[in-house]
Design a protein around this motif. Structure first.
Motif, PDB file in Angstrom:
ATOM      1  N   PRO A  96      -3.230   6.285  -1.514  1.00 45.57           N
ATOM      2  CA  PRO A  96      -2.128   6.065  -2.452  1.00 45.57           C
ATOM      3  C   PRO A  96      -2.404   6.708  -3.801  1.00 45.57           C
ATOM      4  N   SER A  97      -1.588   7.655  -4.133  1.00 45.43           N
ATOM      5  CA  SER A  97      -1.792   8.341  -5.397  1.00 45.43           C
ATOM      6  C   SER A  97      -0.510   8.233  -6.190  1.00 45.43           C
ATOM      7  N   PRO A  98      -0.633   7.938  -7.412  1.00 43.27           N
ATOM      8  CA  PRO A  98       0.589   7.686  -8.193  1.00 43.27           C
ATOM      9  C   PRO A  98       1.281   8.959  -8.626  1.00 43.27           C
ATOM     10  N   ILE A  99       1.764   9.695  -7.673  1.00 36.98           N
ATOM     11  CA  ILE A  99       2.512  10.907  -8.018  1.00 36.98           C
ATOM     12  C   ILE A  99       3.968  10.529  -8.128  1.00 36.98           C
ATOM     13  N   PRO A 100       4.563  10.769  -9.230  1.00 34.95           N
ATOM     14  CA  PRO A 100       5.974  10.415  -9.332  1.00 34.95           C
ATOM     15  C   PRO A 100       6.807  11.353  -8.483  1.00 34.95           C
ATOM     16  N   THR A 143      13.204   5.946 -10.059  1.00 36.66           N
ATOM     17  CA  THR A 143      13.622   6.323  -8.714  1.00 36.66           C
ATOM     18  C   THR A 143      14.779   5.478  -8.256  1.00 36.66           C
ATOM     19  N   PRO A 193      10.411   6.541  -1.144  1.00 40.18           N
ATOM     20  CA  PRO A 193       9.387   5.548  -1.441  1.00 40.18           C
ATOM     21  C   PRO A 193       7.971   6.076  -1.283  1.00 40.18           C
ATOM     22  N   ALA A 194       7.701   6.782  -0.218  1.00 47.97           N
ATOM     23  CA  ALA A 194       6.359   7.322  -0.063  1.00 47.97           C
ATOM     24  C   ALA A 194       6.473   8.741   0.427  1.00 47.97           C
ATOM     25  N   ARG A 214       0.831  -1.193   0.000  1.00 49.03           N
ATOM     26  CA  ARG A 214       0.000   0.000   0.000  1.00 49.03           C
ATOM     27  C   ARG A 214       0.871   1.251   0.000  1.00 49.03           C
ATOM     28  N   ARG A 215       1.942   1.200   0.733  1.00 45.53           N
ATOM     29  CA  ARG A 215       2.831   2.342   0.796  1.00 45.53           C
ATOM     30  C   ARG A 215       3.554   2.521  -0.540  1.00 45.53           C
ATOM     31  N   LEU A 216       3.811   1.423  -1.114  1.00 42.87           N
ATOM     32  CA  LEU A 216       4.707   1.507  -2.237  1.00 42.87           C
ATOM     33  C   LEU A 216       4.044   2.008  -3.492  1.00 42.87           C
ATOM     34  N   ARG A 217       2.750   1.959  -3.512  1.00 42.12           N
ATOM     35  CA  ARG A 217       2.113   2.388  -4.737  1.00 42.12           C
ATOM     36  C   ARG A 217       2.318   3.878  -4.983  1.00 42.12           C
ATOM     37  N   VAL A 218       2.696   4.597  -3.947  1.00 37.11           N
ATOM     38  CA  VAL A 218       2.913   6.024  -4.125  1.00 37.11           C
ATOM     39  C   VAL A 218       4.061   6.267  -5.100  1.00 37.11           C
ATOM     40  N   VAL A 219       5.024   5.427  -5.059  1.00 38.50           N
ATOM     41  CA  VAL A 219       6.171   5.598  -5.938  1.00 38.50           C
ATOM     42  C   VAL A 219       5.789   5.079  -7.314  1.00 38.50           C
ATOM     43  N   ALA A 220       5.708   5.973  -8.234  1.00 36.13           N
ATOM     44  CA  ALA A 220       5.183   5.523  -9.521  1.00 36.13           C
ATOM     45  C   ALA A 220       6.208   4.775 -10.379  1.00 36.13           C
ATOM     46  N   PRO A 221       7.226   5.445 -10.848  1.00 35.48           N
ATOM     47  CA  PRO A 221       8.112   4.703 -11.755  1.00 35.48           C
ATOM     48  C   PRO A 221       9.274   4.106 -10.983  1.00 35.48           C
ATOM     49  N   GLY A 246       5.252   4.682   8.710  1.00 41.07           N
ATOM     50  CA  GLY A 246       4.422   3.563   8.315  1.00 41.07           C
ATOM     51  C   GLY A 246       5.038   2.242   8.716  1.00 41.07           C
TER      52      GLY A 246
END
Lengths: 253, 620
Positions: free
Chosen positions: B444-448, A246, B466-467, A235-242, B497
């Motif tokens: 969770p939002s896919p912000i790069p 990174t 990571p977040a 769940r935390r990791l989905r924030v990191v997109a590519p 977290g």
């Protein structure tokens, strides 16, 4: 049946002793130290009654404090009481990370002119006494303290210049890893420790150890591409997109 | 169970919640006042009753009947607190008081009536004493059994012995205090307690259950429950008065020794031991010194004597230099010493280790350390307690040996190496994330996170985030300003977290502040109590500055500590920004921390605060 019992008790005979019997030689007389430091010390540990000096290196910031913490760690974990005298800058966080039980560690940051009395009193009751050596210590005081430690079965660890120690450990070199120009962070340090002394320890030895240890800051540089996404909660990791992008920037040293 | 009801004297204070509000909060009870609980009136003052207010009314109805009504919220704790002096006043006259509820207490009537010459005289005496010592109006009823005495107290009458049954028979069934039962009885045609008591007991039990059967016994005047009188707490304080004022430390210590022995005997007599001890000394000129000493174990007689000696030592000799905030030196000798045991608990005795060794080593170490405390003073021997905090100095609190080991700030306890090892690639051991964030935990939002694309000097986070905060890497300013304090909401920080997650998995659900922005391990082995001023310059010889946007002006190249020689910086990382306690100007601290590696192999923790570089700790 009876024969087997006899065999069994014979096997136990060297493990069990009556509580009233004196300690067998070499049994409880040596406090344990970390496995990588056993090679430096004559009895593969801190022998009760001995004096193990830790010399301050030529440049002041040398890693001697971490070496002291590493020396104390195993003994403290095994239940020994430790005291540190005259080190007002003692980093308790590093001590806890080294594995020292802080509730069995007493600090006397500023003994002042009463230094010999305080150290003598601590030798009476504490298993390991670490003390920074004041600049003006006469040889007679030092001899008397070492004799007292020998008599009471404590380990005296003077930190600084100390003549007549059983073993003197010295940090020769320390190299930090993990910090680059503007990136990374301090992770671990390779320290070269030399030991010389009297009697059994007369032959100088030199080893390399990680101080602070490696287990605390384990990184797997190779798996940086895989490890991070799989290890942390998804769940935390989905924030990191590519992830690819990174992670190429990561490159911990 | 077959005993006859005990003759009971019950003291009742009418409208106690209203009176308690007057005593504690100063609401004048002579005005119309109501006490509300769950929007219903549970008590009202005399004038409010005159305006037509009754128990059970809604707030709006009550205010409709009496517009200038004072409304007070119900507070059971306030009622009990205010009632305590009343009980104490009653206890001064009679022994063995049971508190029924705030506003009513009962005692056996036989003793006081014989001692004070009759039941009426006893009742008068008690009411008068309560009125004089607490200024509270009260009424007394005497009857057989607590229930009947309670009803009698409402009328302030004394029911003759044996007349309780007749007295109760005329009361309505509502007097039982069970509205549902009273309602049912009324509909069944039973209107008074006498009629209810006349029903066969077996039928009442079959129809109304156990509670009904109990009410039936009460209605018949067979209230044979004995009083549960409270035990007044034992007075454990020991006091010594000295005709000759004590003005020398050794004399005071000697006096303290005997006093400590006395206290210890007294505690041992009750099978108690104390963990907190208040020591009070009064001089001939009336100066007082009170200090509470804590102890993590049990205070023995010798430990008590030591603490008395330390306190008096520090006081009589002015100051011994430590502590700073010592009271001024007394102008006269000590005439009175008092020892007040505070944290008292049952003495369970010392439990030695299985082989008799653990306790012995502990004892030996304690003796040695107490001896050093005797030489240098109590604050000279300390133990470190790890708590929360962002800088290495914040995380450690030094408590004097023997005191309770409580950390200064709540926080995760030091992670044992075993806990750190099983998460090899976990975020805490990863890169230096400036782990402060303005945003609450966002879904969770896919912000790069474009840390990689930011200018190399501007971003402290060239490692992956990571977040991290869902903001572009450039404007990090709001990020700094929002470094949350100790009790902040959880922030979207990987570290946080991870920690909370791990803790809940272990089963410990205690919410611990995550302290975002902490310096990652390893901790420095040398933490300077007062940071050393330093000077950091770049390759061109210009001072390195960190802007409000956390942009480092240039890569640090040379470090000068104090007056020393400049040393070359071979590696550096940062800034880790913190902006702590900005809401309290005196304690506010806004720093950016750096780790630097010098050419000679040393590693330092630097901080820059309003342009001034400081050496906070050394990774020795």
């Amino acid at each position: 049946m009876a024969g087997r019992m006899v065999v069994g008790s014979a096997a136990l005979a060297d493990l069990v002793r009556p509580a009233s019997a004196p300690d067998p030689a070499g049994g409880h007389r040596v406090l344990p130290v970390r496995a990588e430091l056993t090679g430096l010390l004559p009895n593969r540990g801190l022998r009760r009654g001995s004096t193990v000096a830790v010399g301050a290196g030529q440049p002041r910031r040398s890693g001697a404090t971490s070496l002291i913490l590493a020396l104390l760690a195993e003994a403290s974990r095994a239940g020994s009481w430790c005291a540190v005298v005259g080190v007002p800058t003692f980093g308790a966080g590093a001590a806890a990370e080294a594995g020292i039980a802080l509730d069995r560690l007493a600090l006397v940051p500023d003994p002042g002119p009463e230094w010999p009395t305080v150290v003598a009193a601590l030798i009476d009751g504490v298993d390991v006494v670490v003390t920074a050596v004041p600049a003006t210590v006469s040889a007679s005081v030092a001899t008397r303290l070492a004799a007292r430690a020998r008599q009471r079965g404590s380990v005296l660890v003077p930190y600084g210049r100390w003549d007549g120690a059983d073993v003197t450990l010295q940090v020769v070199r320390g190299v930090w890893q993990g910090l680059g120009p503007g990136r990374g962070r301090l992770r671990r340090r390779e320290v070269t420790v030399s030991a010389r002394g009297r009697g059994a320890a007369a032959r100088p030895k030199e080893i390399k150890v990680w101080l602070p240890g490696d287990e605390l800051t384990r990184v797997i540089p190779r798996s940086a591409g895989l490890g991070a996404p799989s290890a942390a909660p998804s769940r935390r990791l989905r924030v990191v997109a590519p992830p690819a992008r990174t992670l190429t920037a990561a490159g911990p040293a | 169970m077959s005993g006859v009801p005990q003759r009971t004297l019950l003291l009742w204070c009418p409208d106690w919640p209203v009176l308690a509000a007057e005593i504690v909060d100063g609401v004048p009870a002579t005005d119309p006042v109501v006490v509300l609980h769950a929007n219903r009136v549970i008590a009202c003052s005399e004038r409010a009753r005159a305006e037509g207010i009754r128990r059970g009314l809604r707030r709006r109805e009550a205010q409709g009947r009496c517009p200038h009504l004072t409304v007070v919220d119900h507070d059971p704790g306030r009622d009990v607190r205010a009632f305590e002096p009343v009980v104490a006043a009653v206890e001064e006259v009679v022994a063995g008081v049971e508190v029924i509820r705030p506003g009513a207490c009962a005692t056996a009537a036989r003793g006081p009536s014989r001692y004070l010459g009759g039941e009426e005289a006893a009742a008068e005496r008690i009411v008068e004493h309560v009125a004089q010592s607490c200024a509270v109006e009260s009424q007394v009823g005497i009857a057989d059994g607590v229930f009947a005495a309670g009803l009698a107290a409402r009328e302030g009458r004394i029911v003759t012995p044996g007349g309780t049954r007749e007295f109760l028979a005329a009361r309505p069934v509502e007097a039982l205090g069970r509205p549902a039962l009273a309602d049912l009885l009324r509909r069944l045609g039973v209107r008074t307690l006498g009629e209810f008591a006349a029903l066969p007991a077996g039928d009442v039990l079959a129809r109304f259950g156990f509670d009904g059967a109990l009410a039936h016994r009460l209605a018949g005047g067979r209230d044979d429950r004995p009083l549960a009188v409270r035990q007044p707490p034992a007075d454990l304080t020991v006091t010594a008065d000295y005709d000759e004022p004590v003005d020398r430390v050794d004399a005071a210590a000697f006096a303290a020794r005997t006093l400590a022995e006395r206290l210890h005997e007294r505690l041992a007599g009750y099978g108690l031991a104390c963990t907190r001890l208040g020591i009070e000394a009064v001089t001939a000129h009336g100066q007082e010194l009170h200090r509470v000493w804590r102890h993590d174990g049990l205070l023995t007689a010798a430990a008590i004597a030591d603490r008395v000696r330390w306190q008096l030592d520090g006081w009589l000799s002015g100051s011994n230099g430590r502590g700073g905030t010592r009271p001024a030196r007394p102008t006269a000798g000590i005439v009175r010493l008092r020892l007040v045991p505070d944290g008292v608990l049952a003495q369970a005795g010392l439990q030695p280790g299985l082989w008799g060794e653990t306790g012995e080593e502990r004892e030996r170490a304690h003796r040695a350390l107490s001896r050093v405390q005797g030489i240098l003073g109590p604050e000279a021997v300390v133990t470190a307690v790890l708590g929360g905090g962002r800088s290495p100095a914040d995380q450690v609190r030094l408590v004097p040996w023997g005191d309770e080991r409580v950390p200064a700030r709540p926080g995760p306890p030091p992670l044992p190496p075993a806990a750190a090892s099983p998460a090899p690639a976990a975020p805490p051991s990863r890169a230096p994330v400036p782990a402060v964030s303005l945003s609450p935990p966002v879904p969770p939002s896919p912000i790069p996170v474009s840390a990689a694309s930011s200018p190399s000097t501007a971003s402290p986070s060239r490692a992956p985030v990571p977040a991290g905060p869902p903001s572009p890497a450039g404007p990090l300013v709001p990020v700094v300003g929002a470094a949350p304090g100790a009790a902040s909401a959880p922030v979207a920080v990987p570290d946080a977290g991870m920690r909370t997650g791990r803790r809940t998995r272990r089963g410990r659900t205690v919410a611990e502040p995550p302290w975002p922005g902490r310096i990652p391990p390893p901790s420095p082995a040398v933490v300077l109590p007062t940071p050393l001023p330093a000077d950091v310059r770049d390759a061109a010889g210009e001072p390195v500055v960190v802007s409000a946007r956390l942009a480092v002006s240039a890569a640090p190249d040379r470090l000068t500590v104090g007056d020393g020689r400049p040393a070359e910086i071979t590696g550096w990382a940062g800034p880790w920004p913190v902006d702590e306690r900005w809401w309290a100007p005196a304690e506010a601290r806004r720093r950016a921390r750096f780790q630097v590696c010098l050419a000679d192999g040393a590693a330092l923790l630097l901080a820059v605060e309003s342009g001034q570089w400081l050496v906070e700790a050394i990774y020795d």
